[in-house]
Write a protein that holds these residues in place. Structure first.
Motif, PDB file in Angstrom:
ATOM      1  N   SER A  51       0.656  -1.333  -0.279  1.00  0.00           N
ATOM      2  CA  SER A  51       0.171  -0.564   0.087  1.00  0.00           C
ATOM      3  C   SER A  51       1.349   0.971  -0.202  1.00  0.00           C
ATOM      4  O   SER A  51       2.073   1.548   0.421  1.00  0.00           O
ATOM      5  N   THR A  85      -3.255   4.874   0.841  1.00  0.00           N
ATOM      6  CA  THR A  85      -4.033   5.182   1.264  1.00  0.00           C
ATOM      7  C   THR A  85      -4.027   6.347   1.198  1.00  0.00           C
ATOM      8  O   THR A  85      -2.720   6.612   0.870  1.00  0.00           O
ATOM      9  N   LEU A 140     -11.926   6.905  -6.096  1.00  0.00           N
ATOM     10  CA  LEU A 140     -11.867   5.943  -5.347  1.00  0.00           C
ATOM     11  C   LEU A 140     -12.682   5.145  -4.668  1.00  0.00           C
ATOM     12  O   LEU A 140     -12.532   4.014  -4.000  1.00  0.00           O
ATOM     13  N   ALA A 151     -11.818   1.019  -3.822  1.00  0.00           N
ATOM     14  CA  ALA A 151     -12.547   0.749  -2.846  1.00  0.00           C
ATOM     15  C   ALA A 151     -13.592  -0.733  -2.906  1.00  0.00           C
ATOM     16  O   ALA A 151     -13.291  -2.285  -1.648  1.00  0.00           O
ATOM     17  N   ARG A 172     -11.299  -3.360  -2.574  1.00  0.00           N
ATOM     18  CA  ARG A 172     -10.031  -3.580  -1.168  1.00  0.00           C
ATOM     19  C   ARG A 172      -8.835  -2.414  -1.873  1.00  0.00           C
ATOM     20  O   ARG A 172      -8.194  -3.244  -1.249  1.00  0.00           O
ATOM     21  N   ALA A 185      -8.408   1.010  -1.763  1.00  0.00           N
ATOM     22  CA  ALA A 185      -8.261   2.176  -1.548  1.00  0.00           C
ATOM     23  C   ALA A 185      -9.346   2.687  -0.058  1.00  0.00           C
ATOM     24  O   ALA A 185     -10.160   1.625   0.507  1.00  0.00           O
ATOM     25  N   ALA A 186      -8.914   3.548   0.528  1.00  0.00           N
ATOM     26  CA  ALA A 186      -9.128   3.388   2.709  1.00  0.00           C
ATOM     27  C   ALA A 186      -8.285   5.273   2.015  1.00  0.00           C
ATOM     28  O   ALA A 186      -7.835   5.158   2.231  1.00  0.00           O
ATOM     29  N   SER A 221     -18.054   7.547   2.770  1.00  0.00           N
ATOM     30  CA  SER A 221     -18.763   6.695   3.500  1.00  0.00           C
ATOM     31  C   SER A 221     -19.523   5.924   2.784  1.00  0.00           C
ATOM     32  O   SER A 221     -19.939   4.464   2.456  1.00  0.00           O
ATOM     33  N   ILE A 226     -16.687   3.659   0.395  1.00  0.00           N
ATOM     34  CA  ILE A 226     -15.322   4.092   0.597  1.00  0.00           C
ATOM     35  C   ILE A 226     -14.578   3.742   2.158  1.00  0.00           C
ATOM     36  O   ILE A 226     -14.997   4.501   2.860  1.00  0.00           O
ATOM     37  N   PRO A 227     -13.754   2.595   2.882  1.00  0.00           N
ATOM     38  CA  PRO A 227     -13.586   3.125   3.830  1.00  0.00           C
ATOM     39  C   PRO A 227     -13.066   4.402   3.943  1.00  0.00           C
ATOM     40  O   PRO A 227     -12.159   4.657   4.401  1.00  0.00           O
ATOM     41  N   LEU A 267      -7.798  -2.229   8.856  1.00  0.00           N
ATOM     42  CA  LEU A 267      -7.691  -1.873   7.667  1.00  0.00           C
ATOM     43  C   LEU A 267      -6.871  -2.738   7.138  1.00  0.00           C
ATOM     44  O   LEU A 267      -5.602  -3.426   7.366  1.00  0.00           O
ATOM     45  N   LEU A 305      -6.320  -3.772   3.242  1.00  0.00           N
ATOM     46  CA  LEU A 305      -5.851  -3.899   1.502  1.00  0.00           C
ATOM     47  C   LEU A 305      -5.486  -4.725   0.645  1.00  0.00           C
ATOM     48  O   LEU A 305      -4.664  -5.457   1.530  1.00  0.00           O
TER      49      LEU A 305
END
Length: 358
Positions: free
Chosen positions: A129, A164, A179, A183, A186, A188-189, A223, A227-228, A339, A341
Protein backbone atom coordinates in the motif's frame (compact mmCIF):
# COMPACT_ATOMS: atom_id res chain seq x y z
CA UNK A 1 9.16 43.12 20.10
CA UNK A 2 7.32 40.79 17.78
CA UNK A 3 4.66 42.40 15.60
CA UNK A 4 1.12 41.09 15.10
CA UNK A 5 0.86 37.68 13.39
CA UNK A 6 0.19 37.62 9.64
CA UNK A 7 -3.53 37.38 8.84
CA UNK A 8 -4.94 33.87 8.32
CA UNK A 9 -1.63 32.08 8.78
CA UNK A 10 -0.66 29.52 11.39
CA UNK A 11 2.90 30.44 12.31
CA UNK A 12 3.71 33.70 14.05
CA UNK A 13 7.42 33.55 13.18
CA UNK A 14 9.40 33.29 9.93
CA UNK A 15 12.97 32.60 10.98
CA UNK A 16 14.99 31.12 8.13
CA UNK A 17 16.98 28.02 8.96
CA UNK A 18 20.44 27.68 7.43
CA UNK A 19 20.97 24.04 8.39
CA UNK A 20 21.45 22.94 4.78
CA UNK A 21 22.80 26.04 3.02
CA UNK A 22 21.33 25.30 -0.40
CA UNK A 23 21.09 28.06 -3.07
CA UNK A 24 17.88 29.97 -3.60
CA UNK A 25 15.36 28.68 -6.14
CA UNK A 26 13.07 30.63 -8.47
CA UNK A 27 9.39 30.71 -7.55
CA UNK A 28 6.57 31.00 -10.04
CA UNK A 29 2.94 31.84 -9.60
CA UNK A 30 1.33 34.29 -7.22
CA UNK A 31 -2.20 33.62 -8.36
CA UNK A 32 -3.59 31.98 -5.23
CA UNK A 33 -4.00 35.19 -3.28
CA UNK A 34 -4.91 37.37 -6.28
CA UNK A 35 -8.31 38.31 -4.96
CA UNK A 36 -10.00 41.52 -3.97
CA UNK A 37 -8.81 43.26 -0.85
CA UNK A 38 -11.14 44.45 1.88
CA UNK A 39 -10.75 48.13 2.77
CA UNK A 40 -8.57 48.48 5.82
CA UNK A 41 -7.57 44.79 5.86
CA UNK A 42 -3.88 43.83 5.94
CA UNK A 43 -2.40 42.94 2.57
CA UNK A 44 -2.54 39.16 2.12
CA UNK A 45 0.62 37.10 1.96
CA UNK A 46 0.86 35.68 -1.52
CA UNK A 47 1.37 31.96 -1.98
CA UNK A 48 4.04 31.06 -4.54
CA UNK A 49 4.61 27.68 -6.14
CA UNK A 50 7.93 26.29 -7.34
CA UNK A 51 7.92 23.46 -9.87
CA UNK A 52 9.97 20.56 -8.58
CA UNK A 53 11.29 17.88 -10.93
CA UNK A 54 12.49 14.90 -8.88
CA UNK A 55 13.84 11.74 -10.45
CA UNK A 56 11.57 9.48 -8.37
CA UNK A 57 8.30 10.06 -6.56
CA UNK A 58 7.89 7.09 -4.19
CA UNK A 59 9.51 7.74 -0.81
CA UNK A 60 10.61 4.71 1.21
CA UNK A 61 10.93 4.45 4.99
CA UNK A 62 12.11 1.73 7.38
CA UNK A 63 10.58 3.17 10.56
CA UNK A 64 9.31 0.29 12.72
CA UNK A 65 6.53 2.35 14.29
CA UNK A 66 4.92 3.43 10.99
CA UNK A 67 2.40 1.15 9.31
CA UNK A 68 3.59 1.70 5.73
CA UNK A 69 6.92 1.51 3.97
CA UNK A 70 6.26 3.79 0.97
CA UNK A 71 4.51 7.08 0.37
CA UNK A 72 3.99 9.85 -2.17
CA UNK A 73 3.83 13.56 -1.42
CA UNK A 74 2.67 15.57 -4.45
CA UNK A 75 3.57 18.84 -2.70
CA UNK A 76 6.13 20.24 -0.29
CA UNK A 77 4.93 22.83 2.18
CA UNK A 78 1.26 23.20 3.02
CA UNK A 79 -1.03 26.18 2.92
CA UNK A 80 -3.29 24.77 5.62
CA UNK A 81 -0.81 26.29 8.09
CA UNK A 82 -1.23 23.76 10.91
CA UNK A 83 1.07 25.08 13.62
CA UNK A 84 1.89 21.61 14.92
CA UNK A 85 2.87 20.12 11.53
CA UNK A 86 5.90 17.86 11.97
CA UNK A 87 6.79 18.39 8.27
CA UNK A 88 7.67 22.06 8.80
CA UNK A 89 11.40 21.38 9.34
CA UNK A 90 11.69 19.96 5.81
CA UNK A 91 11.55 23.52 4.46
CA UNK A 92 14.88 24.19 6.13
CA UNK A 93 16.40 21.92 3.49
CA UNK A 94 15.54 24.63 0.95
CA UNK A 95 17.00 27.43 3.10
CA UNK A 96 13.42 28.50 3.79
CA UNK A 97 11.69 29.12 7.09
CA UNK A 98 9.68 26.29 8.64
CA UNK A 99 7.38 29.11 9.75
CA UNK A 100 5.48 31.27 7.28
CA UNK A 101 7.60 30.16 4.31
CA UNK A 102 6.34 26.62 4.85
CA UNK A 103 2.78 27.90 4.40
CA UNK A 104 3.39 30.32 1.54
CA UNK A 105 6.32 29.01 -0.53
CA UNK A 106 5.13 25.68 -1.86
CA UNK A 107 6.67 23.09 -4.17
CA UNK A 108 4.66 21.03 -6.66
CA UNK A 109 5.58 17.88 -8.61
CA UNK A 110 3.57 17.99 -11.86
CA UNK A 111 5.37 14.95 -13.30
CA UNK A 112 4.50 12.76 -10.31
CA UNK A 113 2.10 10.51 -12.25
CA UNK A 114 4.57 9.72 -15.02
CA UNK A 115 7.32 9.07 -12.48
CA UNK A 116 4.98 6.77 -10.57
CA UNK A 117 4.10 4.83 -13.72
CA UNK A 118 7.78 4.31 -14.45
CA UNK A 119 8.53 3.11 -10.92
CA UNK A 120 5.58 0.70 -10.90
CA UNK A 121 6.86 -0.75 -14.18
CA UNK A 122 10.25 -1.61 -12.68
CA UNK A 123 10.88 -5.38 -12.93
CA UNK A 124 11.75 -5.62 -9.25
CA UNK A 125 8.72 -3.72 -7.96
CA UNK A 126 6.63 -5.55 -5.33
CA UNK A 127 3.30 -3.89 -4.43
CA UNK A 128 2.41 -2.76 -0.95
CA UNK A 129 0.00 0.00 0.00
CA UNK A 130 1.16 3.51 -0.94
CA UNK A 131 0.32 6.26 1.55
CA UNK A 132 -0.60 9.74 0.27
CA UNK A 133 -0.53 12.69 2.64
CA UNK A 134 2.05 11.45 5.12
CA UNK A 135 4.05 14.68 5.11
CA UNK A 136 1.94 17.47 3.59
CA UNK A 137 -1.70 17.42 2.58
CA UNK A 138 -2.37 16.05 -0.94
CA UNK A 139 -5.64 18.03 -1.06
CA UNK A 140 -4.41 21.44 0.05
CA UNK A 141 -5.84 24.39 -1.93
CA UNK A 142 -3.42 24.29 -4.88
CA UNK A 143 -4.65 20.77 -5.73
CA UNK A 144 -7.91 22.40 -6.88
CA UNK A 145 -6.24 23.49 -10.12
CA UNK A 146 -3.03 21.49 -10.37
CA UNK A 147 -4.74 18.07 -10.02
CA UNK A 148 -1.48 16.29 -9.25
CA UNK A 149 -3.04 14.09 -6.58
CA UNK A 150 -5.84 13.12 -8.95
CA UNK A 151 -3.31 12.16 -11.65
CA UNK A 152 -1.57 9.88 -9.14
CA UNK A 153 -4.89 8.25 -8.25
CA UNK A 154 -5.56 7.61 -11.93
CA UNK A 155 -2.30 5.66 -12.27
CA UNK A 156 -2.97 3.67 -9.10
CA UNK A 157 -6.48 2.86 -10.30
CA UNK A 158 -5.18 1.70 -13.70
CA UNK A 159 -2.59 -0.56 -12.10
CA UNK A 160 -4.98 -1.74 -9.35
CA UNK A 161 -2.48 -0.70 -6.72
CA UNK A 162 -3.62 -0.24 -3.07
CA UNK A 163 -3.42 3.18 -1.46
CA UNK A 164 -4.36 5.11 1.64
CA UNK A 165 -4.99 8.85 1.82
CA UNK A 166 -4.61 11.11 4.84
CA UNK A 167 -6.06 14.61 4.55
CA UNK A 168 -7.87 17.29 6.48
CA UNK A 169 -9.65 18.57 3.37
CA UNK A 170 -13.13 17.73 2.14
CA UNK A 171 -11.72 18.21 -1.38
CA UNK A 172 -11.07 14.45 -1.38
CA UNK A 173 -14.74 13.82 -2.21
CA UNK A 174 -14.04 15.25 -5.67
CA UNK A 175 -12.21 12.00 -6.45
CA UNK A 176 -14.89 9.60 -5.28
CA UNK A 177 -15.35 8.56 -8.91
CA UNK A 178 -11.86 7.04 -8.79
CA UNK A 179 -11.80 5.90 -5.17
CA UNK A 180 -15.17 4.15 -5.00
CA UNK A 181 -14.40 1.48 -7.64
CA UNK A 182 -10.99 0.93 -6.02
CA UNK A 183 -12.59 0.57 -2.59
CA UNK A 184 -15.02 -2.01 -3.98
CA UNK A 185 -11.94 -4.16 -4.69
CA UNK A 186 -10.36 -3.33 -1.29
CA UNK A 187 -7.75 -1.10 -2.87
CA UNK A 188 -8.44 2.26 -1.19
CA UNK A 189 -9.15 3.85 2.18
CA UNK A 190 -9.21 7.46 3.38
CA UNK A 191 -8.34 8.95 6.76
CA UNK A 192 -9.73 12.40 7.56
CA UNK A 193 -7.92 14.41 10.24
CA UNK A 194 -10.16 16.18 12.77
CA UNK A 195 -8.34 17.77 15.69
CA UNK A 196 -11.06 20.01 17.12
CA UNK A 197 -14.78 20.63 16.67
CA UNK A 198 -14.47 24.15 18.08
CA UNK A 199 -14.27 26.69 15.21
CA UNK A 200 -12.35 29.24 17.30
CA UNK A 201 -9.63 26.69 18.06
CA UNK A 202 -9.52 25.27 14.53
CA UNK A 203 -9.12 28.75 13.02
CA UNK A 204 -5.85 29.32 14.89
CA UNK A 205 -4.59 25.72 15.08
CA UNK A 206 -5.01 24.99 11.35
CA UNK A 207 -6.17 28.31 9.86
CA UNK A 208 -6.59 27.41 6.17
CA UNK A 209 -7.93 23.90 6.54
CA UNK A 210 -11.66 23.34 5.91
CA UNK A 211 -14.11 23.66 8.78
CA UNK A 212 -14.21 20.51 10.94
CA UNK A 213 -17.87 19.92 10.07
CA UNK A 214 -16.98 19.89 6.38
CA UNK A 215 -14.41 17.21 7.09
CA UNK A 216 -17.01 15.13 8.91
CA UNK A 217 -19.36 15.64 5.96
CA UNK A 218 -16.56 14.24 3.78
CA UNK A 219 -16.41 11.17 6.03
CA UNK A 220 -20.14 10.69 5.46
CA UNK A 221 -19.83 11.14 1.69
CA UNK A 222 -16.95 8.68 1.48
CA UNK A 223 -18.74 6.15 3.65
CA UNK A 224 -21.95 6.44 1.63
CA UNK A 225 -19.88 5.74 -1.51
CA UNK A 226 -18.51 2.54 0.02
CA UNK A 227 -15.04 3.94 0.69
CA UNK A 228 -13.60 2.97 4.09
CA UNK A 229 -13.25 6.24 5.99
CA UNK A 230 -11.36 6.69 9.24
CA UNK A 231 -10.86 9.69 11.52
CA UNK A 232 -7.48 10.72 12.86
CA UNK A 233 -7.47 12.87 16.00
CA UNK A 234 -3.91 13.89 15.40
CA UNK A 235 -2.46 15.60 17.15
CA UNK A 236 -4.15 15.85 20.52
CA UNK A 237 -2.86 19.05 22.13
CA UNK A 238 -3.09 18.85 25.93
CA UNK A 239 -4.82 21.79 27.53
CA UNK A 240 -6.16 22.90 24.13
CA UNK A 241 -8.00 20.03 22.42
CA UNK A 242 -7.75 16.99 24.71
CA UNK A 243 -11.18 17.65 26.22
CA UNK A 244 -12.75 17.09 22.79
CA UNK A 245 -11.51 13.55 22.15
CA UNK A 246 -14.73 11.78 23.17
CA UNK A 247 -16.85 14.28 21.21
CA UNK A 248 -14.78 13.78 18.06
CA UNK A 249 -15.04 9.99 18.34
CA UNK A 250 -18.81 10.31 18.70
CA UNK A 251 -19.01 12.63 15.70
CA UNK A 252 -16.83 10.26 13.66
CA UNK A 253 -19.10 7.33 14.42
CA UNK A 254 -22.19 9.36 13.55
CA UNK A 255 -20.58 10.32 10.21
CA UNK A 256 -20.03 6.65 9.33
CA UNK A 257 -16.33 6.28 10.08
CA UNK A 258 -15.08 2.71 10.34
CA UNK A 259 -12.50 3.53 12.97
CA UNK A 260 -10.43 6.26 14.62
CA UNK A 261 -7.02 6.76 16.16
CA UNK A 262 -5.12 9.54 17.93
CA UNK A 263 -1.54 10.74 18.35
CA UNK A 264 -0.25 13.19 20.97
CA UNK A 265 1.36 16.35 19.64
CA UNK A 266 4.98 16.11 18.47
CA UNK A 267 7.36 19.10 18.36
CA UNK A 268 10.49 18.11 16.40
CA UNK A 269 13.29 20.54 15.52
CA UNK A 270 11.97 23.99 14.50
CA UNK A 271 8.35 23.09 15.32
CA UNK A 272 8.92 23.54 19.06
CA UNK A 273 9.78 27.28 19.02
CA UNK A 274 7.02 27.92 16.47
CA UNK A 275 4.51 26.16 18.70
CA UNK A 276 5.68 28.05 21.78
CA UNK A 277 5.29 31.37 19.95
CA UNK A 278 1.80 30.29 18.83
CA UNK A 279 0.85 29.47 22.42
CA UNK A 280 2.12 32.85 23.62
CA UNK A 281 0.05 34.58 20.94
CA UNK A 282 -3.24 32.68 21.21
CA UNK A 283 -3.27 30.99 24.65
CA UNK A 284 -0.98 33.04 26.93
CA UNK A 285 -3.11 32.13 29.95
CA UNK A 286 -2.20 28.44 29.70
CA UNK A 287 1.02 28.32 27.67
CA UNK A 288 3.12 27.16 30.61
CA UNK A 289 0.64 24.44 31.56
CA UNK A 290 0.42 23.13 28.00
CA UNK A 291 4.19 22.87 27.61
CA UNK A 292 4.53 21.23 31.03
CA UNK A 293 2.12 18.47 30.00
CA UNK A 294 3.82 18.04 26.63
CA UNK A 295 7.19 17.67 28.36
CA UNK A 296 5.72 15.11 30.76
CA UNK A 297 4.62 13.15 27.67
CA UNK A 298 8.09 13.43 26.14
CA UNK A 299 10.37 12.44 28.98
CA UNK A 300 10.99 16.01 30.13
CA UNK A 301 11.78 17.38 26.64
CA UNK A 302 9.81 19.25 24.03
CA UNK A 303 10.15 16.25 21.72
CA UNK A 304 10.92 12.55 22.01
CA UNK A 305 12.43 11.19 18.76
CA UNK A 306 12.53 7.56 19.89
CA UNK A 307 10.61 4.97 17.87
CA UNK A 308 7.24 3.95 19.34
CA UNK A 309 7.28 6.39 22.28
CA UNK A 310 7.30 9.33 19.84
CA UNK A 311 3.89 8.16 18.57
CA UNK A 312 2.38 7.15 21.91
CA UNK A 313 3.84 9.39 24.56
CA UNK A 314 4.75 8.19 28.03
CA UNK A 315 3.74 8.72 31.64
CA UNK A 316 0.40 9.14 33.43
CA UNK A 317 -1.07 11.67 31.00
CA UNK A 318 -0.45 9.36 28.04
CA UNK A 319 -1.92 6.40 29.93
CA UNK A 320 -5.03 8.40 30.78
CA UNK A 321 -5.50 9.52 27.18
CA UNK A 322 -5.20 5.97 25.86
CA UNK A 323 -7.76 4.77 28.41
CA UNK A 324 -10.23 7.54 27.56
CA UNK A 325 -9.82 6.88 23.85
CA UNK A 326 -10.31 3.12 24.19
CA UNK A 327 -13.50 3.64 26.19
CA UNK A 328 -14.82 6.10 23.59
CA UNK A 329 -14.13 3.64 20.75
CA UNK A 330 -15.98 0.83 22.51
CA UNK A 331 -18.88 3.10 23.38
CA UNK A 332 -19.38 4.10 19.76
CA UNK A 333 -18.65 0.76 18.12
CA UNK A 334 -15.33 1.73 16.55
CA UNK A 335 -13.04 -0.59 18.52
CA UNK A 336 -11.11 -3.28 16.66
CA UNK A 337 -11.69 -1.82 13.20
CA UNK A 338 -8.65 -2.64 11.06
CA UNK A 339 -7.66 -1.74 7.52
CA UNK A 340 -7.12 -4.64 5.12
CA UNK A 341 -6.16 -3.80 1.53
CA UNK A 342 -5.32 -6.20 -1.28
CA UNK A 343 -2.05 -6.35 -3.19
CA UNK A 344 -2.74 -9.40 -5.37
CA UNK A 345 -4.67 -7.42 -8.01
CA UNK A 346 -1.69 -5.31 -9.05
CA UNK A 347 -0.98 -5.09 -12.79
CA UNK A 348 2.33 -3.48 -13.66
CA UNK A 349 2.32 -1.06 -16.61
CA UNK A 350 4.49 -1.84 -19.60
CA UNK A 351 7.99 -0.43 -19.43
CA UNK A 352 7.17 1.98 -22.25
CA UNK A 353 4.38 3.54 -20.22
CA UNK A 354 1.42 1.71 -21.77
CA UNK A 355 -0.92 -0.60 -19.88
CA UNK A 356 -1.15 -4.28 -20.74
CA UNK A 357 -4.06 -5.23 -23.01
CA UNK A 358 -4.83 -8.40 -21.04
Amino acid sequence: MRGPPPPARGATLNRTSSRFGLPDRQDDGDWLDARGEVDGAPAPLRTTVTIERPKTVITRNLSPDIGFDRSINPYRGCEHGCIYCFARPTHAFHDLSPGIDFETKLFAKPEAASLLRRELASPGYSPRSIALGTNTDPYQPIEEHRLITRSILEVLAETRHPLTITTKSNRVVRDIDILAPMAADRLAAVCISVTSLTPEIARTLEPRAPHPRRRLAAVRALSDAGIPAYVSISPVVPGITDHEVEHIVAAAAEAGARGAFFLPVRLPFEVAPLFRAWLDEHFPDRAGKVMAIIQSLRGGRDNDPQFFTRMQGQGPWADLMRTRFAIALRRHGLAGMRLDLRTDLFRAPERGGQMRLL
